[in-house]
Design a protein around this motif. Sequence first.
Motif, PDB file in Angstrom:
ATOM      1  N   GLU A 162       0.988  -1.590   0.181  1.00  0.00           N
ATOM      2  CA  GLU A 162       0.252   0.048  -0.336  1.00  0.00           C
ATOM      3  C   GLU A 162       1.063   1.133   0.417  1.00  0.00           C
ATOM      4  O   GLU A 162       0.388   2.040  -0.631  1.00  0.00           O
ATOM      5  N   LEU A 163       1.770   1.202   0.900  1.00  0.00           N
ATOM      6  CA  LEU A 163       2.797   2.029   1.063  1.00  0.00           C
ATOM      7  C   LEU A 163       3.452   2.989  -0.424  1.00  0.00           C
ATOM      8  O   LEU A 163       3.853   3.897  -0.618  1.00  0.00           O
ATOM      9  N   MET A 164       4.242   1.641  -1.316  1.00  0.00           N
ATOM     10  CA  MET A 164       4.545   1.357  -2.278  1.00  0.00           C
ATOM     11  C   MET A 164       3.730   2.057  -3.567  1.00  0.00           C
ATOM     12  O   MET A 164       4.229   3.366  -4.470  1.00  0.00           O
ATOM     13  N   LYS A 165       2.068   2.290  -3.039  1.00  0.00           N
ATOM     14  CA  LYS A 165       1.269   3.067  -4.948  1.00  0.00           C
ATOM     15  C   LYS A 165       2.052   4.052  -4.672  1.00  0.00           C
ATOM     16  O   LYS A 165       1.403   4.704  -5.847  1.00  0.00           O
ATOM     17  N   ARG A 166       1.908   4.738  -2.962  1.00  0.00           N
ATOM     18  CA  ARG A 166       2.334   6.535  -2.958  1.00  0.00           C
ATOM     19  C   ARG A 166       4.212   7.314  -3.659  1.00  0.00           C
ATOM     20  O   ARG A 166       4.439   8.033  -3.597  1.00  0.00           O
ATOM     21  N   TYR A 167       4.440   5.764  -4.014  1.00  0.00           N
ATOM     22  CA  TYR A 167       6.302   5.998  -4.003  1.00  0.00           C
ATOM     23  C   TYR A 167       6.385   4.984  -5.102  1.00  0.00           C
ATOM     24  O   TYR A 167       7.123   4.329  -5.766  1.00  0.00           O
ATOM     25  N   PRO A 168       5.766   5.880  -6.486  1.00  0.00           N
ATOM     26  CA  PRO A 168       5.684   4.527  -8.020  1.00  0.00           C
ATOM     27  C   PRO A 168       7.372   4.812  -8.965  1.00  0.00           C
ATOM     28  O   PRO A 168       7.310   3.650  -9.648  1.00  0.00           O
ATOM     29  N   GLU A 169       8.704   5.028  -7.986  1.00  0.00           N
ATOM     30  CA  GLU A 169       9.545   5.559  -9.001  1.00  0.00           C
ATOM     31  C   GLU A 169       9.908   4.211  -7.610  1.00  0.00           C
ATOM     32  O   GLU A 169      11.384   3.499  -8.013  1.00  0.00           O
ATOM     33  N   ALA A 170      10.176   3.855  -6.987  1.00  0.00           N
ATOM     34  CA  ALA A 170      10.382   2.950  -5.863  1.00  0.00           C
ATOM     35  C   ALA A 170       9.649   1.057  -5.903  1.00  0.00           C
ATOM     36  O   ALA A 170       9.069   1.571  -6.428  1.00  0.00           O
ATOM     37  N   GLU A 171      11.101   0.370  -5.822  1.00  0.00           N
ATOM     38  CA  GLU A 171      10.444  -1.002  -5.554  1.00  0.00           C
ATOM     39  C   GLU A 171      10.858  -1.604  -4.266  1.00  0.00           C
ATOM     40  O   GLU A 171      11.070  -1.487  -2.840  1.00  0.00           O
ATOM     41  N   LEU A 172       9.315  -2.137  -3.951  1.00  0.00           N
ATOM     42  CA  LEU A 172       9.860  -3.502  -2.647  1.00  0.00           C
ATOM     43  C   LEU A 172      10.252  -4.208  -3.263  1.00  0.00           C
ATOM     44  O   LEU A 172      10.389  -4.997  -4.158  1.00  0.00           O
ATOM     45  N   ASN A 173      10.932  -5.155  -2.848  1.00  0.00           N
ATOM     46  CA  ASN A 173      11.689  -6.400  -2.668  1.00  0.00           C
ATOM     47  C   ASN A 173      11.498  -7.631  -1.745  1.00  0.00           C
ATOM     48  O   ASN A 173      11.596  -7.486  -0.065  1.00  0.00           O
ATOM     49  N   ILE A 174      10.867  -8.683  -1.798  1.00  0.00           N
ATOM     50  CA  ILE A 174      10.246  -9.321  -0.800  1.00  0.00           C
ATOM     51  C   ILE A 174      11.070 -10.703  -1.261  1.00  0.00           C
ATOM     52  O   ILE A 174      11.216 -11.248  -2.059  1.00  0.00           O
ATOM     53  N   GLU A 175      12.148 -11.505   0.132  1.00  0.00           N
ATOM     54  CA  GLU A 175      13.047 -12.231   0.310  1.00  0.00           C
ATOM     55  C   GLU A 175      12.532 -13.565   1.252  1.00  0.00           C
ATOM     56  O   GLU A 175      11.605 -13.352   2.122  1.00  0.00           O
ATOM     57  N   GLY A 176      13.152 -14.432   0.554  1.00  0.00           N
ATOM     58  CA  GLY A 176      12.100 -15.541   1.049  1.00  0.00           C
ATOM     59  C   GLY A 176      12.395 -17.307   0.165  1.00  0.00           C
ATOM     60  O   GLY A 176      12.713 -17.173  -0.648  1.00  0.00           O
ATOM     61  N   PHE A 177      11.960 -18.294   0.942  1.00  0.00           N
ATOM     62  CA  PHE A 177      12.090 -19.688   1.261  1.00  0.00           C
ATOM     63  C   PHE A 177      10.741 -19.690   0.345  1.00  0.00           C
ATOM     64  O   PHE A 177       9.705 -19.432   1.223  1.00  0.00           O
ATOM     65  N   PRO A 178      10.470 -20.148  -1.134  1.00  0.00           N
ATOM     66  CA  PRO A 178       9.563 -20.460  -1.431  1.00  0.00           C
ATOM     67  C   PRO A 178       8.415 -21.600  -1.024  1.00  0.00           C
ATOM     68  O   PRO A 178       7.838 -22.088  -2.131  1.00  0.00           O
ATOM     69  N   ASP A 179       8.417 -21.419   0.464  1.00  0.00           N
ATOM     70  CA  ASP A 179       6.925 -22.597  -0.091  1.00  0.00           C
ATOM     71  C   ASP A 179       5.800 -21.859  -0.043  1.00  0.00           C
ATOM     72  O   ASP A 179       5.390 -20.985  -0.604  1.00  0.00           O
ATOM     73  N   ALA A 180       5.220 -22.384   0.535  1.00  0.00           N
ATOM     74  CA  ALA A 180       3.626 -22.729   0.166  1.00  0.00           C
ATOM     75  C   ALA A 180       2.346 -20.884   0.443  1.00  0.00           C
ATOM     76  O   ALA A 180       2.231 -20.292  -0.125  1.00  0.00           O
ATOM     77  N   GLN A 181       2.632 -20.750   1.825  1.00  0.00           N
ATOM     78  CA  GLN A 181       2.739 -19.169   2.193  1.00  0.00           C
ATOM     79  C   GLN A 181       3.847 -18.366   1.771  1.00  0.00           C
ATOM     80  O   GLN A 181       2.079 -17.361   1.389  1.00  0.00           O
ATOM     81  N   PHE A 182       4.492 -18.184   1.681  1.00  0.00           N
ATOM     82  CA  PHE A 182       5.399 -17.647   1.280  1.00  0.00           C
ATOM     83  C   PHE A 182       4.549 -17.046  -0.385  1.00  0.00           C
ATOM     84  O   PHE A 182       4.939 -15.699  -0.514  1.00  0.00           O
ATOM     85  N   LEU A 183       4.798 -17.846  -1.021  1.00  0.00           N
ATOM     86  CA  LEU A 183       4.741 -18.057  -2.545  1.00  0.00           C
ATOM     87  C   LEU A 183       3.323 -17.814  -2.161  1.00  0.00           C
ATOM     88  O   LEU A 183       2.702 -16.187  -3.328  1.00  0.00           O
ATOM     89  N   SER A 184       2.065 -17.931  -1.295  1.00  0.00           N
ATOM     90  CA  SER A 184       0.768 -16.864  -1.794  1.00  0.00           C
ATOM     91  C   SER A 184       0.895 -16.163  -1.597  1.00  0.00           C
ATOM     92  O   SER A 184      -0.317 -14.754  -2.060  1.00  0.00           O
ATOM     93  N   VAL A 185       1.521 -15.014  -0.452  1.00  0.00           N
ATOM     94  CA  VAL A 185       1.568 -13.456  -0.361  1.00  0.00           C
ATOM     95  C   VAL A 185       2.859 -13.099  -0.675  1.00  0.00           C
ATOM     96  O   VAL A 185       1.671 -12.053  -1.807  1.00  0.00           O
ATOM     97  N   VAL A 186       3.128 -12.891  -1.745  1.00  0.00           N
ATOM     98  CA  VAL A 186       3.864 -12.782  -3.051  1.00  0.00           C
ATOM     99  C   VAL A 186       2.703 -12.744  -4.041  1.00  0.00           C
ATOM    100  O   VAL A 186       3.363 -11.907  -5.090  1.00  0.00           O
ATOM    101  N   LEU A 187       2.659 -13.446  -4.897  1.00  0.00           N
ATOM    102  CA  LEU A 187       1.633 -13.691  -5.604  1.00  0.00           C
ATOM    103  C   LEU A 187       0.249 -13.052  -5.613  1.00  0.00           C
ATOM    104  O   LEU A 187      -0.118 -11.947  -6.169  1.00  0.00           O
TER     105      LEU A 187
END
Length: 241
Positions: free
Chosen positions: A61-86
């Motif tokens: 939500e924050l990044m919507k106000r900063y369109p030039e900036a990027e969000l990077n989410i790191e982690g192991f691709p288990d089911a929960q992580f992937l569900s959130v990232v997708l």
Amino acid sequence: MTHLSVNLNKIGLLRNSRGRDYPNLVDMAERTLKLGAFGITIHPRPDQRHATYQDAYDLKELMKRYPEAELNIEGFPDAQFLSVVLEVEPHQCTLVPDDPNQLTSDHGWNVARDQDALRPVIAKLKEKGIRVVLFMDPVAENMAIAKEVGADRVELYTEAYANSYGKEGSTDVLNQYQEAAQAALDAGLEVNAGHDLDLDNVQALCESGRIAEVSIGHALTVEALNYGWDNVVKAYLNKLA
Ligand SMILES: CC(=O)[C@@H](O)[C@H](O)COP(=O)(O)O
Ligand SMILES: NCC(=O)COP(=O)(O)O
């Protein structure tokens, strides 16, 4: 110039230590972006010891106000992580081969061994327009297969570089990282770097111009205890300009 993505895991750790929303992670992210940082990184682990899955939604939500900036989410691709990232659809997702019980990240992917598991995960993330990064040890020979399984970038795991910095043999270690970075570029990948980077060691790693982005959190937070958050973020930006 190398982009700075500030990892807020340790802000999450401090927040979680009292069970209150203080410090507020999104406020720290906005403060960091206003200082000129390119992006924000979080690494939500299964136990959510620091960054939480909810942080990912809140930062989106924050990044919507900063369109030039990027969000990077790191982690192991288990089911929960992937569900959130997708669902969150960050600009970038860095896949890290961490076991849930690890204290911290301490190795890169064995892509040759894990390629059958990685390919569909990478494809699914890229279908959503998410840039996919594989966390890798600095081994030049492994960069071509990272490209072959579909990654857009690699993130060089820089603990060995950080540990060598300023000591005998550090030039050989730095050369190994530069060779791995060049091999990645030659394979058609871009190159990120991270883990244990700090104000002393970051510039020598990045001055070759091969590193597109560094993600820094632990040392930055410790340095901020001594010099202040704003001063430290600005100091990194100066070093990476
Ligand atoms: C992948 C990596 O090296 C770091 O991004 C990681 O996020 C550090 O995790 P902790 O903050 O839990 O040590
Ligand atoms: N990918 C590295 C990162 O996000 C932060 O690592 P560190 O600076 O906390 O060691």
